[in-house]
Every structure is written in C-alpha cells, then in structure tokens.
Motif scaffolding. Structure first.
Motif, mmCIF file in Angstrom:
data_model
loop_
_atom_site.group_PDB
_atom_site.id
_atom_site.type_symbol
_atom_site.label_atom_id
_atom_site.label_comp_id
_atom_site.label_asym_id
_atom_site.label_seq_id
_atom_site.Cartn_x
_atom_site.Cartn_y
_atom_site.Cartn_z
ATOM 1 N N PHE A 72 -2.824 -1.863 -17.960
ATOM 2 C CA PHE A 72 -1.636 -2.421 -18.617
ATOM 3 C C PHE A 72 -1.429 -3.886 -18.245
ATOM 4 C CE2 PHE A 72 -0.842 1.700 -20.160
ATOM 5 C CZ PHE A 72 0.142 1.609 -21.141
ATOM 6 N N ARG A 73 -1.740 -4.227 -17.016
ATOM 7 C CA ARG A 73 -1.660 -5.638 -16.620
ATOM 8 C C ARG A 73 -2.605 -6.483 -17.465
ATOM 9 N NH1 ARG A 73 -4.780 -8.399 -12.610
ATOM 10 N NH2 ARG A 73 -3.738 -10.278 -11.798
ATOM 11 N N ALA A 74 -3.770 -5.937 -17.811
ATOM 12 C CA ALA A 74 -4.751 -6.670 -18.605
ATOM 13 C C ALA A 74 -4.374 -6.716 -20.078
ATOM 14 C CB ALA A 74 -6.137 -6.055 -18.434
ATOM 15 N N ILE A 75 -4.112 -5.562 -20.670
ATOM 16 C CA ILE A 75 -3.908 -5.526 -22.125
ATOM 17 C C ILE A 75 -2.557 -6.082 -22.537
ATOM 18 C CG2 ILE A 75 -5.548 -3.631 -22.405
ATOM 19 C CD1 ILE A 75 -3.235 -1.698 -22.700
ATOM 20 N N LYS A 76 -1.600 -6.143 -21.609
ATOM 21 C CA LYS A 76 -0.293 -6.744 -21.901
ATOM 22 C C LYS A 76 -0.217 -8.205 -21.441
ATOM 23 C CE LYS A 76 3.043 -5.335 -23.316
ATOM 24 N NZ LYS A 76 3.670 -5.417 -24.652
ATOM 25 N N ARG A 77 -1.355 -8.771 -21.099
ATOM 26 C CA ARG A 77 -1.469 -10.194 -20.760
ATOM 27 C C ARG A 77 -0.589 -10.591 -19.570
ATOM 28 N NH1 ARG A 77 -1.353 -12.637 -26.990
ATOM 29 N NH2 ARG A 77 -2.951 -11.211 -27.790
ATOM 30 N N SER A 158 6.844 -3.273 -21.530
ATOM 31 C CA SER A 158 7.890 -3.962 -22.291
ATOM 32 C C SER A 158 8.714 -4.984 -21.515
ATOM 33 C CB SER A 158 8.845 -2.930 -22.898
ATOM 34 O OG SER A 158 9.467 -2.153 -21.880
ATOM 35 N N ALA A 159 8.834 -4.841 -20.201
ATOM 36 C CA ALA A 159 9.791 -5.676 -19.462
ATOM 37 C C ALA A 159 9.467 -7.159 -19.538
ATOM 38 C CB ALA A 159 9.864 -5.228 -17.999
ATOM 39 N N PHE A 160 8.188 -7.508 -19.631
ATOM 40 C CA PHE A 160 7.771 -8.908 -19.580
ATOM 41 C C PHE A 160 7.470 -9.502 -20.960
ATOM 42 C CE2 PHE A 160 6.923 -7.108 -15.441
ATOM 43 C CZ PHE A 160 7.179 -8.129 -14.536
ATOM 44 N N ASP A 161 7.829 -8.798 -22.022
ATOM 45 C CA ASP A 161 7.436 -9.237 -23.364
ATOM 46 C C ASP A 161 7.937 -10.631 -23.713
ATOM 47 O OD1 ASP A 161 6.177 -6.826 -23.600
ATOM 48 O OD2 ASP A 161 7.331 -6.118 -25.324
ATOM 49 N N SER A 162 9.144 -10.959 -23.272
ATOM 50 C CA SER A 162 9.680 -12.286 -23.603
ATOM 51 C C SER A 162 8.970 -13.392 -22.830
ATOM 52 C CB SER A 162 11.183 -12.336 -23.305
ATOM 53 O OG SER A 162 11.429 -12.146 -21.918
ATOM 54 N N ILE A 163 8.302 -13.038 -21.742
ATOM 55 C CA ILE A 163 7.549 -14.015 -20.952
ATOM 56 C C ILE A 163 6.145 -14.197 -21.521
ATOM 57 C CG2 ILE A 163 6.525 -14.442 -18.666
ATOM 58 C CD1 ILE A 163 8.957 -12.951 -17.474
ATOM 59 N N THR A 164 5.493 -13.099 -21.859
ATOM 60 C CA THR A 164 4.113 -13.164 -22.339
ATOM 61 C C THR A 164 4.007 -13.385 -23.846
ATOM 62 O OG1 THR A 164 3.985 -10.781 -22.722
ATOM 63 C CG2 THR A 164 3.409 -11.573 -20.510
ATOM 64 N N GLY A 165 5.032 -12.980 -24.565
ATOM 65 C CA GLY A 165 4.961 -13.011 -26.025
ATOM 66 C C GLY A 165 4.142 -11.867 -26.600
ATOM 67 N N ASP A 166 3.705 -10.953 -25.754
ATOM 68 C CA ASP A 166 2.906 -9.810 -26.208
ATOM 69 C C ASP A 166 3.850 -8.662 -26.558
ATOM 70 O OD1 ASP A 166 1.374 -7.309 -26.108
ATOM 71 O OD2 ASP A 166 -0.268 -8.561 -25.394
ATOM 72 N N ARG A 167 3.865 -8.273 -27.835
ATOM 73 C CA ARG A 167 4.804 -7.255 -28.309
ATOM 74 C C ARG A 167 4.122 -5.909 -28.569
ATOM 75 N NH1 ARG A 167 9.857 -9.170 -27.093
ATOM 76 N NH2 ARG A 167 9.840 -11.447 -27.379
ATOM 77 N N GLN A 168 2.877 -5.751 -28.137
ATOM 78 C CA GLN A 168 2.252 -4.436 -28.277
ATOM 79 C C GLN A 168 3.124 -3.399 -27.569
ATOM 80 O OE1 GLN A 168 -2.334 -4.440 -27.808
ATOM 81 N NE2 GLN A 168 -1.575 -6.024 -26.407
ATOM 82 N N ASP A 169 3.302 -2.273 -28.206
ATOM 83 C CA ASP A 169 4.159 -1.232 -27.645
ATOM 84 C C ASP A 169 3.379 0.080 -27.566
ATOM 85 O OD1 ASP A 169 6.179 0.394 -26.769
ATOM 86 O OD2 ASP A 169 7.482 0.104 -28.511
#
Length: 324
Positions: A72-77, A158-169
C-alpha cells in the motif's frame, strides 16, 4: 518469537499445549488511526493527522502482514512520505533484530536500537505482549500508532490522498459489505490457515487447519475462473491481503508448513492471478524472496532444527498472465 512481560523480554513461544496443539494468534496491541485531519478513527485515540515525513514504518520483508503495508505504501505513492526500517530476516532468541549483515536489512533508522522490542518499550516501558511487525511509529508524538496491518493498509488507502493526489480506493464504501466476508474467510483459512497448519503440534490441529485451507484455495481457483479479481473487475484490498500469502506459498508454506496437497502453480487461475498482482506497478519491488526463504527456514527451529535452507523451485513470476 518471544514477548515482553512487564517491559522485560522473554524468549517464549506460543503455548500450544494449552490449546490442544492449535496455534492461536495474539491480537494486535496498538489500534490508533492516522486520519486526514487527526480526528479519531474507528478505534484508539485521535491526534494522528496525515503529514508528509511524520510517520515511520518498521517491517520485515519476510512477513506477509508487514508486506501488505509495503504494498500500500508503494501503490498509493506514499514512499516519499513514510520512511521505513527493515529488520533482519532471522527471528531468534531476541525476536526481530536490527542487525545489518543481510542484504536489505537496514538497521533502526530512528533510534539505532538493536532489537524491535526496544521500540515497543520506548512507547510503553511496562509493555506486556507479543512484539510483531509491522509497527507504524509517529515521530511527532514519539509513540506507536498501530501494529495491526489490516488497519494500517486502510489508513494508507485514504488518509494521505490530499498529500499524494492519489485517489485510488481499494476499500470503497459501496463494496465494503461484500469485501468483508471474503476477507474473513481468506484470513481464517488462508492467511492465518497456513500458520495454523505449520505451527500445529498435534495431528488433529493440523488436520483442522489444512483441510479448510485447500477447500478455500479450490474455491478461489473456481472463483477466479469467472472473475479478474476477487470482487470482479475492481482491484480491492481483498486481493492484496490474499496476494502476500500466495506469493509465499510455493517457496515456503508448501514445504515448511506442510501445506503440500497442491502448489499454487498447480492452480492455473490462482497462479496467473498471483503473477498478475506481482506484475502490478510498484509491487515487484516489495517482494524479497531472499528474506522470505531465509526467515521461515532459519527462524523456526521447532520445524527445521538444523536450519537447512532448501534449494526451492525456480518460478517465473514475470511470465505473461493473460488476465487483462
């Protein structure tokens, strides 16, 4: 694997005599959540807001539970935002250590400790409980957020989505009711099932675990004949939770844990599915077969007392999988 009792390390294995030869996994001790704004999550305390560089992950490359969090650390950037320390693959009388005499073992990047149990007692000096990976550490508060992998991957989802811009759910609200029973069966009979078979100390306990394991693998093989992923066309956390067991099955669990009715390569759909997930962008780099094979065969003296590392089959995880 030992444990802490009132903050003191003890080299003590699970007491299978008290459970009729069955392996009973302990519950995670720390169940806080990182959330986007620091509000409390489903359990534990609040105050853990998603911030770049604030959190540190302690993992073993060998451990399937820790492997989930690395995926998850990898695929969620999240790799630029969450730092990592990797323990040595040998888990002996002192538990997980930060020795660096094995390629990929990093040492403790935060405190320079020798043993993972020191991270636990830094948080709770009188800690009583098992010392396991993964551990998610908050550098700002100087404490453990969580050591429950199933919850850490949901934070990372989901918690870091606003930081990474990665919206995969991978844990979509509309699919959760359908995902949960799949997760439950796979956890009980496959993820933990291989351990219940491998660590059984009676024939009855082994039989009780290994039969449902292969019933579930047969079920998964049939299910994947009609579905690209466990939930159809959508890749979800259920797939990643299953993958970390499948990728270890033929190199380790088939031989070492006596889960030898079939190999994953004997299941055409499961084998292609495993290769498809291995080849997913970012995932290959989280798989370290040298740590996996070394850890299991060298650390479990009750199963492999001479610590002989097997030659193992040569498997081509990069072969075309044909699953879209």
């Amino acid at each position: 694997m030992g444990l802490l009792v009132d903050g003191k390390w003890q080299d003590k294995w699970y007491d299978t005599k008290a459970t009729g030869g069955e392996f009973k996994r302990s519950e995670a001790s720390f169940r806080n959540w990182i959330t986007a704004d620091g509000r409390p999550g489903p359990s534990g305390e609040g105050g853990f807001a998603a911030e770049s560089g604030r959190y540190h992950l302690y993992v073993s490359y060998a451990c399937p539970w820790a492997h989930r969090t690395l995926i998850f650390r990898a695929i969620k950037r999240l790799e630029p935002h969450i730092t990592v320390s990797v323990v040595h693959p040998d888990m002996l009388d002192k538990g997980w250590t930060f020795s660096t005499d094995f390629a990929g073992a990093t040492g403790d990047a935060l405190f320079g400790y020798d043993h993972l149990h020191e991270v636990y007692t830094r948080d709770t000096p009188d800690m009583t409980g098992r010392v396991t990976v993964p551990v998610l550490w908050d550098k700002a508060q100087g404490r453990i957020v969580s050591n429950e992998s199933a919850e850490i991957i949901r934070m990372f989802n989901s918690a870091f989505d606003s930081i990474t811009g990665d919206r995969q759910d991978f844990w979509p609200a509309a699919r959760r009711a359908a995902i949960e029973p799949v997760n439950a069966r796979i956890y009980d009979t496959v993820n933990n099932g291989v351990y219940k078979a491998g660590f059984a100390t009676s024939q009855a306990a082994y039989d009780k675990a290994v039969v449902p394991l292969f019933e579930s693998l047969d079920w998964l093989e049939d299910h994947l004949a009609e579905n690209r992923f466990l939930m159809g066309e959508a890749l979800t956390e259920a797939d990643w939770r299953l993958f970390t067991t499948l990728i270890r099955f033929d190199p380790v669990y088939h031989l070492h844990f006596k889960c030898n009715r079939k190999r994953i390569v004997d299941y055409p759909n499961l084998w292609a599915y495993t290769r498809a997930l291995y080849q997913w962008p970012g995932v290959r780099g989280t798989v370290h077969f040298d740590h996996i094979v070394r850890h299991y065969h060298y650390s479990h003296a009750s199963i492999n007392p001479h610590r002989i590392i097997p030659i193992n089959p040569v498997l081509d995880y990069d072969a075309p999988h044909g699953r879209g």
